[in-house]
Design a protein around this motif. Sequence first.
Motif, PDB file in Angstrom:
ATOM      1  N   GLU A  18       0.891  -1.121  -0.128  1.00 52.92           N
ATOM      2  CA  GLU A  18       0.072   0.031   0.057  1.00 52.92           C
ATOM      3  C   GLU A  18       0.697   1.227   0.118  1.00 52.92           C
ATOM      4  O   GLU A  18       2.090   1.430   0.769  1.00 52.92           O
ATOM      5  CB  GLU A  18      -0.956  -0.020   1.153  1.00 52.92           C
ATOM      6  CG  GLU A  18      -1.946  -1.135   1.342  1.00 52.92           C
ATOM      7  CD  GLU A  18      -2.645  -1.277   2.587  1.00 52.92           C
ATOM      8  OE1 GLU A  18      -2.365  -0.447   3.555  1.00 52.92           O
ATOM      9  OE2 GLU A  18      -3.653  -2.270   2.666  1.00 52.92           O
ATOM     10  N   LEU A  64      -1.444   1.450  -4.934  1.00 52.20           N
ATOM     11  CA  LEU A  64      -1.253  -0.082  -4.687  1.00 52.20           C
ATOM     12  C   LEU A  64      -0.357  -0.618  -5.636  1.00 52.20           C
ATOM     13  O   LEU A  64      -0.173  -0.627  -6.826  1.00 52.20           O
ATOM     14  CB  LEU A  64      -2.633  -0.741  -4.587  1.00 52.20           C
ATOM     15  CG  LEU A  64      -2.571  -2.263  -4.351  1.00 52.20           C
ATOM     16  CD1 LEU A  64      -2.440  -2.128  -2.766  1.00 52.20           C
ATOM     17  CD2 LEU A  64      -3.753  -2.944  -4.583  1.00 52.20           C
ATOM     18  N   GLN A 122      -5.584   3.191  -5.252  1.00 50.46           N
ATOM     19  CA  GLN A 122      -6.459   2.448  -4.537  1.00 50.46           C
ATOM     20  C   GLN A 122      -8.153   2.677  -4.859  1.00 50.46           C
ATOM     21  O   GLN A 122      -8.861   1.526  -5.155  1.00 50.46           O
ATOM     22  CB  GLN A 122      -6.405   2.583  -3.107  1.00 50.46           C
ATOM     23  CG  GLN A 122      -4.698   2.040  -2.615  1.00 50.46           C
ATOM     24  CD  GLN A 122      -4.743   2.239  -1.140  1.00 50.46           C
ATOM     25  OE1 GLN A 122      -5.740   2.370  -0.395  1.00 50.46           O
ATOM     26  NE2 GLN A 122      -3.559   2.262  -0.740  1.00 50.46           N
ATOM     27  N   TYR A 148      -9.662  -0.850  -4.143  1.00 54.41           N
ATOM     28  CA  TYR A 148      -8.974  -1.806  -2.736  1.00 54.41           C
ATOM     29  C   TYR A 148      -9.623  -1.485  -1.444  1.00 54.41           C
ATOM     30  O   TYR A 148      -9.753  -0.144  -0.944  1.00 54.41           O
ATOM     31  CB  TYR A 148      -7.510  -1.502  -2.940  1.00 54.41           C
ATOM     32  CG  TYR A 148      -6.882  -2.201  -2.174  1.00 54.41           C
ATOM     33  CD1 TYR A 148      -6.409  -3.338  -2.055  1.00 54.41           C
ATOM     34  CD2 TYR A 148      -6.160  -1.174  -0.881  1.00 54.41           C
ATOM     35  CE1 TYR A 148      -5.812  -3.920  -0.998  1.00 54.41           C
ATOM     36  CE2 TYR A 148      -5.650  -1.941   0.143  1.00 54.41           C
ATOM     37  CZ  TYR A 148      -5.005  -3.345   0.002  1.00 54.41           C
ATOM     38  OH  TYR A 148      -4.616  -3.924   0.964  1.00 54.41           O
TER      39      TYR A 148
END
Length: 199
Positions: A95, A106, A133, A138
């Motif tokens: 991350e 990501l 993300q 995500y």
Amino acid sequence: MPKAKLLDAIASKNRGILATPLEKQAILAAITELEFRNPHPRPLTTAIDLLAGNWRLLYTSSQSLLGIDKFPLVTLGTIYQCIRPTTSAVYNIAEVASFVPGLNGLVAIVAKFTAVSEARVNVQFNRSVIGLQRLIDYSDPDRLIMEIENGRKFTAIDLPISRPTDKAPAWLEITYLDEDLRISRGNEGSVFVLTKSNS
């Protein structure tokens, strides 16, 4: 206790980013000391259930991983290595937090592993997913892995990886394993210390 000594040594080093050369030497010595006390020296045949799951990186000497933190306007967030023995799959998920709102990123690498001994696997990297993300949608490693396994193509840099056939295979050796801590060493000389994660 060697385990407590190691955990104390790496506690404030931000996965290794903040470790000085002298501290890195001391950490490596603590890692080596703990490896001599490995309760599961044959993890791939006697402790596969312990090996399975999501692991969060506590410390590494891998500059390719730590180097992500050097990109402008971003900082390295949580790094996971998720092992799925039933499918011989491993997922490396990093991350990346951005100082710009909405631009958290990501980096995910998908690989297959093949046991070559009771403690070592060869690793074949076959897919990378790099993106924001919010565009990948995500939320956590388990959901991402499920979507990858279901064949989803992401709104991201989603590319296959192929290793030149004349290069020696990448490998990872598990040198320490217990219920909540794992140490591994890789073919490039890097060491990894990870803790079992609930994520």
